[in-house]
Design a protein around this motif. Structure first.
Motif, PDB file in Angstrom:
ATOM      1  N   ALA A  40      10.003   5.408  -3.581  1.00 21.20           N
ATOM      2  CA  ALA A  40       9.678   4.531  -4.092  1.00 21.20           C
ATOM      3  C   ALA A  40      10.920   3.231  -4.364  1.00 21.20           C
ATOM      4  N   LEU A  41      11.527   3.588  -4.962  1.00 21.14           N
ATOM      5  CA  LEU A  41      12.137   3.129  -5.332  1.00 21.14           C
ATOM      6  C   LEU A  41      13.168   2.244  -4.515  1.00 21.14           C
ATOM      7  N   GLY A  42      13.400   2.553  -3.334  1.00 21.73           N
ATOM      8  CA  GLY A  42      13.878   1.926  -2.257  1.00 21.73           C
ATOM      9  C   GLY A  42      12.790   1.386  -1.651  1.00 21.73           C
ATOM     10  N   LEU A  43      11.714   1.522  -1.297  1.00 22.66           N
ATOM     11  CA  LEU A  43      10.742   0.915  -1.156  1.00 22.66           C
ATOM     12  C   LEU A  43      10.373  -0.696  -1.923  1.00 22.66           C
TER      13      LEU A  43
ATOM     14  N   ASP B 203      16.223  14.805 -23.481  1.00 22.35           N
ATOM     15  CA  ASP B 203      14.426  14.406 -23.258  1.00 22.35           C
ATOM     16  C   ASP B 203      14.441  13.002 -23.697  1.00 22.35           C
ATOM     17  N   LEU B 204      15.331  12.470 -23.910  1.00 27.15           N
ATOM     18  CA  LEU B 204      15.385  10.851 -24.147  1.00 27.15           C
ATOM     19  C   LEU B 204      14.841  10.363 -22.876  1.00 27.15           C
ATOM     20  N   TRP B 205      15.409   9.561 -21.845  1.00 29.29           N
ATOM     21  CA  TRP B 205      15.115   9.638 -20.007  1.00 29.29           C
ATOM     22  C   TRP B 205      13.934  10.377 -19.736  1.00 29.29           C
ATOM     23  N   THR B 206      13.522  11.361 -19.585  1.00 30.16           N
ATOM     24  CA  THR B 206      12.542  12.294 -20.428  1.00 30.16           C
ATOM     25  C   THR B 206      11.416  11.728 -21.044  1.00 30.16           C
ATOM     26  N   LEU B 207      11.168  10.722 -22.188  1.00 32.38           N
ATOM     27  CA  LEU B 207      10.156   9.882 -23.021  1.00 32.38           C
ATOM     28  C   LEU B 207       9.841   8.968 -22.352  1.00 32.38           C
ATOM     29  N   VAL B 208      11.541   8.496 -22.332  1.00 27.88           N
ATOM     30  CA  VAL B 208      10.988   6.558 -21.243  1.00 27.88           C
ATOM     31  C   VAL B 208      10.692   6.750 -20.313  1.00 27.88           C
ATOM     32  N   HIS B 209      11.360   8.359 -18.182  1.00 26.56           N
ATOM     33  CA  HIS B 209      10.269   8.039 -17.814  1.00 26.56           C
ATOM     34  C   HIS B 209       9.241   8.505 -18.249  1.00 26.56           C
ATOM     35  N   MET B 210       8.146   8.997 -18.507  1.00 24.37           N
ATOM     36  CA  MET B 210       7.009   9.380 -18.978  1.00 24.37           C
ATOM     37  C   MET B 210       6.233   7.929 -19.875  1.00 24.37           C
ATOM     38  N   THR B 211       7.066   7.415 -20.783  1.00 24.08           N
ATOM     39  CA  THR B 211       6.441   6.834 -21.085  1.00 24.08           C
ATOM     40  C   THR B 211       6.138   5.777 -19.950  1.00 24.08           C
ATOM     41  N   LEU B 212       7.042   4.784 -19.501  1.00 26.08           N
ATOM     42  CA  LEU B 212       7.176   4.024 -18.286  1.00 26.08           C
ATOM     43  C   LEU B 212       5.502   4.338 -17.034  1.00 26.08           C
ATOM     44  N   ALA B 213       5.827   5.821 -16.646  1.00 21.42           N
ATOM     45  CA  ALA B 213       4.742   5.993 -16.271  1.00 21.42           C
ATOM     46  C   ALA B 213       4.122   5.581 -16.460  1.00 21.42           C
ATOM     47  N   TYR B 214       3.416   6.351 -17.995  1.00 24.89           N
ATOM     48  CA  TYR B 214       2.032   5.448 -17.816  1.00 24.89           C
ATOM     49  C   TYR B 214       1.843   4.305 -18.428  1.00 24.89           C
TER      50      TYR B 214
ATOM     51  N   VAL C  52      10.329   2.995 -13.862  1.00 27.85           N
ATOM     52  CA  VAL C  52       9.952   4.466 -13.339  1.00 27.85           C
ATOM     53  C   VAL C  52      11.070   5.317 -12.712  1.00 27.85           C
ATOM     54  N   PRO C  53      11.017   5.482 -11.592  1.00 28.79           N
ATOM     55  CA  PRO C  53      12.234   6.168 -10.847  1.00 28.79           C
ATOM     56  C   PRO C  53      13.448   6.164 -11.427  1.00 28.79           C
ATOM     57  N   LEU C  54      13.689   4.732 -11.406  1.00 29.52           N
ATOM     58  CA  LEU C  54      15.054   5.105 -12.343  1.00 29.52           C
ATOM     59  C   LEU C  54      15.293   5.799 -13.212  1.00 29.52           C
TER      60      LEU C  54
ATOM     61  N   TRP D 286       1.168  -1.147  -0.508  1.00 31.12           N
ATOM     62  CA  TRP D 286       0.085  -0.231  -0.321  1.00 31.12           C
ATOM     63  C   TRP D 286       0.828   1.470  -0.209  1.00 31.12           C
ATOM     64  N   ALA D 287       2.102   1.464   1.109  1.00 28.74           N
ATOM     65  CA  ALA D 287       2.986   2.515   0.843  1.00 28.74           C
ATOM     66  C   ALA D 287       3.370   2.302  -0.579  1.00 28.74           C
ATOM     67  N   ILE D 288       4.024   1.741  -1.389  1.00 22.10           N
ATOM     68  CA  ILE D 288       4.000   2.040  -2.971  1.00 22.10           C
ATOM     69  C   ILE D 288       3.143   2.481  -3.803  1.00 22.10           C
ATOM     70  N   ALA D 289       1.523   2.013  -3.767  1.00 21.57           N
ATOM     71  CA  ALA D 289       1.096   2.330  -4.233  1.00 21.57           C
ATOM     72  C   ALA D 289       0.626   3.763  -4.074  1.00 21.57           C
ATOM     73  N   ALA D 290       0.510   4.231  -3.322  1.00 21.71           N
ATOM     74  CA  ALA D 290       0.592   5.394  -2.264  1.00 21.71           C
ATOM     75  C   ALA D 290       1.177   6.505  -3.260  1.00 21.71           C
ATOM     76  N   LEU D 291       2.971   6.332  -2.695  1.00 22.00           N
ATOM     77  CA  LEU D 291       3.558   6.850  -3.938  1.00 22.00           C
ATOM     78  C   LEU D 291       3.619   6.894  -4.954  1.00 22.00           C
ATOM     79  N   ILE D 292       3.291   5.831  -5.970  1.00 20.40           N
ATOM     80  CA  ILE D 292       2.722   5.381  -6.834  1.00 20.40           C
ATOM     81  C   ILE D 292       1.955   6.745  -8.087  1.00 20.40           C
ATOM     82  N   LEU D 293       0.658   7.091  -7.204  1.00 20.58           N
ATOM     83  CA  LEU D 293      -0.270   7.372  -7.078  1.00 20.58           C
ATOM     84  C   LEU D 293       0.183   9.697  -6.916  1.00 20.58           C
ATOM     85  N   THR D 294       0.251   9.373  -6.254  1.00 22.52           N
ATOM     86  CA  THR D 294       0.796  10.912  -5.402  1.00 22.52           C
ATOM     87  C   THR D 294       1.914  11.359  -6.469  1.00 22.52           C
ATOM     88  N   LEU D 295       3.029  10.387  -7.436  1.00 20.08           N
ATOM     89  CA  LEU D 295       3.535  10.853  -7.765  1.00 20.08           C
ATOM     90  C   LEU D 295       3.270  10.890  -9.317  1.00 20.08           C
ATOM     91  N   LEU D 296       2.600   9.891  -9.898  1.00 20.50           N
ATOM     92  CA  LEU D 296       1.877  10.557 -11.088  1.00 20.50           C
ATOM     93  C   LEU D 296       0.831  12.031 -11.143  1.00 20.50           C
TER      94      LEU D 296
END
Length: 206
Positions: A58-61, A141-152, A103-105, A18-28
């Protein structure tokens, strides 16, 4: 009960989930606000730092959650699931954990390749060093695209995971969702009570 047993999950696994779930939604939510909503530059900087801090958390958890099964008992699968459903559930959990790591990486890579070279302050306690990556606009720009795509993609799998849990709880009336709300010992007690309580027993499938 802190640890898992064959009957169900322990509090450590449940809290991590639940902590990871809450962090994911907050980060999005933070990611959407700080990039797509006009805000004061000072506030935007603060939001970025909060986003980074929560992302590192989130990465640590997620790392702990990924390694946890190596030292923890694996509960029996919920009763009533066929082999295909079990494989699908296992695959979905693996993908969710991998994305929770990726995603956090990728976000860390964005900060590390940025030509602005802005430090990442972890809740204003310590500075998280950048990854040893070359800084350039193209790399950022590349890593921003990767980060955004993985987040979605992660958001899609989270939605699928939630819908599946609700389906099992309200349509199938099994204990798939309850397993992540109660420890194994409490589930056993609830099951015993359900056998003698007609109101609780009414939730069971005929």
């Amino acid at each position: 009960m802190l640890r898992n047993d064959k009957a169900g999950f322990g509090w450590i696994t449940i809290v991590l989930h639940w902590a990871i779930a809450a962090l994911i939604l907050t980060l999005l939510g933070l990611g959407f606000i700080m990039r797509r909503t006009p805000v004061d530059p000072a506030l935007q900087f603060s939001l970025y730092q909060w986003h980074k801090s929560l992302g590192f958390t989130a990465l640590g958890l997620a790392t702990i959650r990924a390694l946890w099964p190596l030292v923890e008992v694996r509960p029996r699968p919920p009763a009533g699931l066929n082999a295909l459903e079990r494989r699908a559930a296992s695959a979905t959990h693996v993908v969710l954990i991998l994305l929770a790591l990726a995603v956090p990486l990728a976000g860390w890579a964005v900060a590390s390749t940025s030509t602005l070279n802005i430090p990442s302050f972890y809740f204003n306690w310590i500075v998280i060093p950048h990854l040893p990556m070359a800084k350039s606009e193209a790399a950022e720009d590349l890593w921003t695209l990767v980060h955004m795509t993985l987040a979605y993609l992660l958001l899609c799998f989270v939605a699928l995971h939630v819908l599946a849990a609700l389906y099992h709880h309200f349509a199938r009336r099994d204990d798939v969702l309850v397993r992540m709300l109660q420890t194994g010992s409490r589930q056993r007690a609830s099951s015993q009570a359900a056998g003698s309580d007609p109101v609780i027993a009414g939730r069971k499938k005929p």
